[in-house]
Enzyme design. Structure first.
Site, PDB file in Angstrom:
ATOM      1  N   TYR A 269      40.603  47.576  35.086  1.00  0.00           N
ATOM      2  CA  TYR A 269      40.564  46.123  34.909  1.00  0.00           C
ATOM      3  C   TYR A 269      39.645  45.859  33.722  1.00  0.00           C
ATOM      4  CZ  TYR A 269      40.434  41.244  36.655  1.00  0.00           C
ATOM      5  OH  TYR A 269      40.549  39.880  36.798  1.00  0.00           O
TER       6      TYR A 269
ATOM      7  N   ARG B 228      47.562  34.874  25.479  1.00  0.00           N
ATOM      8  CA  ARG B 228      46.098  34.735  25.481  1.00  0.00           C
ATOM      9  C   ARG B 228      45.501  35.799  26.398  1.00  0.00           C
ATOM     10  NH1 ARG B 228      41.900  33.282  28.071  1.00  0.00           N
ATOM     11  NH2 ARG B 228      43.132  33.021  29.965  1.00  0.00           N
TER      12      ARG B 228
ATOM     13  N   LYS C  88      46.204  43.741  37.550  1.00  0.00           N
ATOM     14  CA  LYS C  88      45.954  42.761  38.613  1.00  0.00           C
ATOM     15  C   LYS C  88      46.601  43.197  39.923  1.00  0.00           C
ATOM     16  CE  LYS C  88      43.872  39.243  36.395  1.00  0.00           C
ATOM     17  NZ  LYS C  88      42.706  38.462  36.805  1.00  0.00           N
TER      18      LYS C  88
ATOM     19  N   GLU D 171      49.290  34.584  34.564  1.00  0.00           N
ATOM     20  CA  GLU D 171      48.152  35.262  33.940  1.00  0.00           C
ATOM     21  C   GLU D 171      48.190  35.140  32.426  1.00  0.00           C
ATOM     22  OE1 GLU D 171      45.373  36.830  34.610  1.00  0.00           O
ATOM     23  OE2 GLU D 171      45.511  36.604  36.778  1.00  0.00           O
ATOM     24  N   ASP D 172      47.091  34.709  31.846  1.00  0.00           N
ATOM     25  CA  ASP D 172      46.855  34.777  30.402  1.00  0.00           C
ATOM     26  C   ASP D 172      47.936  34.092  29.566  1.00  0.00           C
ATOM     27  OD1 ASP D 172      44.532  36.004  30.997  1.00  0.00           O
ATOM     28  OD2 ASP D 172      45.104  38.007  30.343  1.00  0.00           O
TER      29      ASP D 172
ATOM     30  N   ASP E  77      45.507  32.280  37.878  1.00  0.00           N
ATOM     31  CA  ASP E  77      44.215  32.939  38.085  1.00  0.00           C
ATOM     32  C   ASP E  77      43.186  32.484  37.061  1.00  0.00           C
ATOM     33  OD1 ASP E  77      42.558  34.799  39.484  1.00  0.00           O
ATOM     34  OD2 ASP E  77      42.784  36.189  37.816  1.00  0.00           O
ATOM     35  N   ASP E  78      43.616  32.207  35.830  1.00  0.00           N
ATOM     36  CA  ASP E  78      42.672  31.795  34.793  1.00  0.00           C
ATOM     37  C   ASP E  78      42.096  30.410  35.078  1.00  0.00           C
ATOM     38  OD1 ASP E  78      43.226  34.116  33.047  1.00  0.00           O
ATOM     39  OD2 ASP E  78      45.214  33.220  32.942  1.00  0.00           O
TER      40      ASP E  78
ATOM     41  N   ASN F 234      35.501  37.332  28.796  1.00  0.00           N
ATOM     42  CA  ASN F 234      35.875  38.750  28.800  1.00  0.00           C
ATOM     43  C   ASN F 234      36.594  39.104  27.506  1.00  0.00           C
ATOM     44  OD1 ASN F 234      35.029  39.436  31.492  1.00  0.00           O
ATOM     45  ND2 ASN F 234      36.751  38.249  32.262  1.00  0.00           N
TER      46      ASN F 234
ATOM     47  N   ASN G  85      33.557  37.959  38.874  1.00  0.00           N
ATOM     48  CA  ASN G  85      34.836  38.606  38.599  1.00  0.00           C
ATOM     49  C   ASN G  85      35.919  38.008  39.490  1.00  0.00           C
ATOM     50  OD1 ASN G  85      36.978  40.496  38.333  1.00  0.00           O
ATOM     51  ND2 ASN G  85      35.512  42.094  37.797  1.00  0.00           N
TER      52      ASN G  85
END
Length: 618
Positions: free
Chosen positions: A166, A219, A237, A309-310, A332-333, A474, A518
């Site tokens: 991760y 991203r 993930k 995600e992202d 999640d972001d 991160n 986290n």
């Protein structure tokens, strides 16, 4: 049993194509009936049940660790095929009896090793690598050849291996994904598949999927647009969904949606594995995503959890808003980060004192993470003091690339920033904003490293006896400040946590252990709670429930060490408690469909968790 399997193998044949799998099931049923086999393998279609909400067609979950079961694929796995099947391969741990029963004689060295010895050997080998990316590649290789050993390693050595599979190492892996690519680990859906996405989903070998993690790679962490190479994020993930949350690997599906990339370096890279075109936007992008969401629901049903995600800010908010009322979706972001940060703030109150409503919050960064965290903090305060959300938002200030977000900028702001525009004169610099707003909590979600300068941190220390500083960006290189800087510049008074891990810091004779905010604390247990309760929609109260459950896991011993998060060594217990609290709230809100409600939700969560200990094969 061995004789019946031999008869069935002769009747059915060992090899069969995926396209013929559905037909084979029908043939298998009649053939097994003819040869008198009553093994629980006849129906492998989706059915609700215990152990993550899907009937265990293979008998694996119903078998205890010392009860044998049959290693089914589309036929009985044996010989060379069995050694190449990561779901059933045990390597040198196959017993003498299993080697005889499954035609493994001569295909393995004569020694039989326990899983514990295999784990010890693998950890020894991993520690020989000095480069983190080499460890990452070794772990991915292990996952592709021996799934259970991979998860056993990750669970038993979570604090050491979490940064490998991760953040921060997964960021470098995504950057170099084209060069290190060996075999696909998920589904790639590109613009070429437009109009055929349902057909593509049916190509995935596992039919009972309950969690999808999907990205479009625009991203990735703080690294920007990595296009198709963002696949490392969904893969990583979902590894944590299994290792930390106990969701069975077969229920997890990583997906990358490839609409191109605007990263010129990748477009010129001969090893890039994605579409060589600039990103699709507007209607073309929206139509592809809409087809994807419809196909997922059609193929996997109403209760499939889709974790975004992202995605870039402009798409992340829009997708969440568009589908949150029609699908079980979670970003999640935005939501996961918010939940884990809120948990840390709730826990920190025992150290800094007061309630959340007594504190003032200043964010550097007003994107998905920043506004998501801010909104959840405001919602928690609103519920606690029974005040309107518009009022509680006034305790929270955000700084973006153009300075403090204030009312005079409102017309030019993106829609998700507008609720955070308050009355104040414009301020360009963060250090000046700190002195003007006088926050008790400073939170960094900017994705830009070294932005919590000495002036900024010293200003926080001058205003607060115990300044709470969260540098959340991160990977490690993008953190707003390091743990050492936070403790040194505040003379050891800071309460510090970061998004990526930092080593303990010695200052003035004292050792400070930085916490890690986290998302891996939250999303595995959160997802398990949704699955085991059969929740059909994500409500904000479920996020609050997850935060409160995580904060409750911080012990006095943790506080004494300066931690506002519990250690990851207890993560499965933590995840079970989060899952139970989320499920409880889902039942309370009428969102849960698995009835009746279990009496002890924590024990039920633990019983649903996948364990990677080897099974005995008959």
């Amino acid at each position: 049993m061995f004789g019946r399997e031999t008869a069935m193998r002769k009747a059915l044949g060992v090899l069969v194509s995926r396209r013929g799998e559905r037909k084979l099931r029908v043939q298998m049923g009649s053939t097994l009936e003819q040869i008198g086999c009553d093994d629980p393998v006849l129906d492998i279609d989706d059915k609700a049940g215990v152990g993550g909400g899907v009937e265990d067609a293979y008998g694996e979950d119903r078998a205890t660790e010392d009860q044998p079961f049959t290693p089914w694929t589309v036929s009985v796995a044996s010989g060379y095929t069995l050694l190449r099947d990561p779901h059933h391969n045990k390597g040198l741990a196959f017993t003498e009896k299993e080697r005889d029963a499954h035609y493994l004689r001569g295909l393995l060295p004569p020694i039989c090793l326990s899983q514990e010895v295999q784990e010890k050997r693998m950890m020894h080998n991993l520690r020989q690598y000095k480069v983190p990316l080499q460890r990452y590649m070794a772990m991915m290789d292990l996952q592709e050849r021996n799934e259970r050993l991979f998860y056993k390693l990750l669970i038993d050595n979570v604090e050491e291996l979490l940064p490998v599979v991760y953040t921060p190492t997964v960021g470098e892996a995504c950057q170099k994904y084209g060069s290190i690519f060996r075999r696909p680990q998920g589904l790639y859906i590109s613009l070429k598949e437009k109009g055929k996405i349902l057909e593509v989903l049916k190509n995935w070998p596992e039919k009972s999927v309950q969690v999808i993690v999907v990205t479009d790679g625009e991203r990735i962490l703080g690294l920007g647009d990595l296009g198709c190479q963002g696949m490392g994020i969904p893969v990583g993930k979902l590894s944590l969904y299994t290792a930390l949350g106990g969701v069975r690997p077969s229920l997890c599906l990583p997906i990358t949606i490839d609409v191109g990339t605007n990263n010129e370096q990748l477009l010129k890279d001969e090893f890039y594995i994605g579409l060589r075109q600039r990103r699709a936007r507007g209607q073309e992008y929206a139509e592809l995503l809409d087809e994807f969401m419809s196909a997922v629901k059609q193929n996997y049903g109403e209760k499939i959890l889709i974790q975004f995600e992202d995605f870039a800010n402009h798409n992340a908010f829009e997708l969440l808003e568009r589908y949150r009322t029609t699908h079980l979706v979670f970003n999640d972001d935005i939501q996961g980060t918010a939940s884990v940060v809120l948990a840390g703030l709730i826990a920190a109150l025992k150290v800094v004192g007061g309630t959340l409503a007594d504190h003032t919050f200043l964010f550097l960064g007003a994107g998905e993470a920043g506004t998501g965290i801010a909104e959840l903090i405001a919602l928690e305060i609103s519920k606690k003091i029974k005040a309107p959300l518009e009022e509680t938002r006034k305790k929270i200030w955000l700084v973006d690339s153009k300075g403090l977000i204030v009312n005079s900028r409102k017309e030019s702001l993106q829609h998700f920033k507008k609720p955070w525009a308050h009355d104040h004169e414009p301020v360009k610099e963060l250090a000046v904003a700190v002195k003007a707003i006088k926050p008790t909590v400073l939170i960094g979600t900017s994705g830009v490293g070294k932005t919590f300068t000495k002036d900024v941190v010293e200003a926080m220390a001058s205003l607060n006896e115990k300044p709470l500083i969260l540098a959340l960006s991160n990977p490690t290189s993008q953190a707003e400040c390091t743990a050492e800087e936070a403790y040194t510049w505040t003379k050891g008074r800071a309460i510090f946590a970061s998004g990526s891990p930092f080593d303990p810091v010695e200052y003035n004779g004292n050792v400070f252990t930085p916490g890690q905010a986290n998302n891996a604390y939250i999303f595995p247990g959160f997802g398990l709670g949704l699955i085991m309760s059969g929740t059909i929609r994500v409500h904000d109260d479920l996020l609050l429930a997850a935060s409160e459950a995580l904060a409750a896991q911080v012990t006095e011993e943790n506080y004494a060490a300066g931690l506002i998060y519990p250690p990851f060594t207890n993560i499965r217990k933590i995840s079970a408690n989060i899952a139970a609290n989320v499920a409880s709230k889902a039942y309370e809100l009428g969102l849960a469909s698995h009835l009746p409600r279990p009496r002890d939700l924590v024990k039920y969560a633990e019983s649903c968790m996948y364990t990677p200990i080897y099974r005995s094969y008959r």
